[in-house]
Design an enzyme around this catalytic site. Structure first.
Site: not given
Ligand code: 5GP
Length: 147
Positions: A41-42, A104, A110, A112
């Site tokens: 995760d970035i 999200q 995805h 985590h």
């Molecule tokens: P969500 O909020 O959808 O559950 O999580 C999305 C995750 O993707 C976040 O933890 C965020 O840090 C990660 N993320 C967003 N953009 C990127 C990216 O360009 N590369 C990577 N590796 N992770 C990303």
């Protein structure tokens, strides 16, 4: 009345994870097979935060196909085992958000996997990690995976 199965967002082929799967943008890969991809995760919520995604166009849990759900869990087990080894800790958070209302931010399903405690979890998608550090961790985790 609201349908509890309703999906708020249609799948967007240009979402960031779709671009990763197409090879259009890079990621720090840990593991890949025919149904899943795992990468750093970035904006980690703890050191070693990994995401596992299916190679299926699913927005969230509501449209994830069973065979991909199983594959994501199997890959998650491999990643968690590697995190336990590399970080020498038992505690790993498994988290998954469905819908913007839940927080999200990327609309490709995805999981985590975060090596921390719920009491020490960092802010969600808030702070960019150092790329060199991510590359190093990805390498450590990748070599700790036993297929
Ligand atoms: P969500 O909020 O959808 O559950 O999580 C999305 C995750 O993707 C976040 O933890 C965020 O840090 C990660 N993320 C967003 N953009 C990127 C990216 O360009 N590369 C990577 N590796 N992770 C990303």
């Amino acid at each position: 009345m609201t349908d509890i199965n309703q999906q708020a967002t249609a799948y967007d082929d240009n979402n960031i994870f779709a671009k990763m799967l197409n090879g259009d943008i890079p990621c720090h890969k840990i593991y890949e097979d025919d149904k899943t991809l795992a990468f750093m995760d970035i904006m980690p919520q703890a050191e070693g935060h990994v995401l596992v995604i299916p190679k299926q166009k699913a927005v969230d849990l509501s449209d994830l196909e069973p065979e991909f759900a199983a594959a994501v869990l199997m890959t998650s087990q491999k990643v968690m085992q590697a995190q336990r080894k590399v970080f020498e800790r038992e505690g790993i958070i498994q988290m998954q958000l469905n819908g913007a209302q839940a927080g999200q931010t990327v609309f490709h399903y995805h999981v985590h996997l975060i090596p921390t405690s719920i009491h020490e979890l960092g802010r969600h998608a808030a702070v960019m990690a150092d790329q060199e550090q991510l590359a190093k961790l990805a390498q450590q985790l990748a070599s700790a995976i036993t297929v």
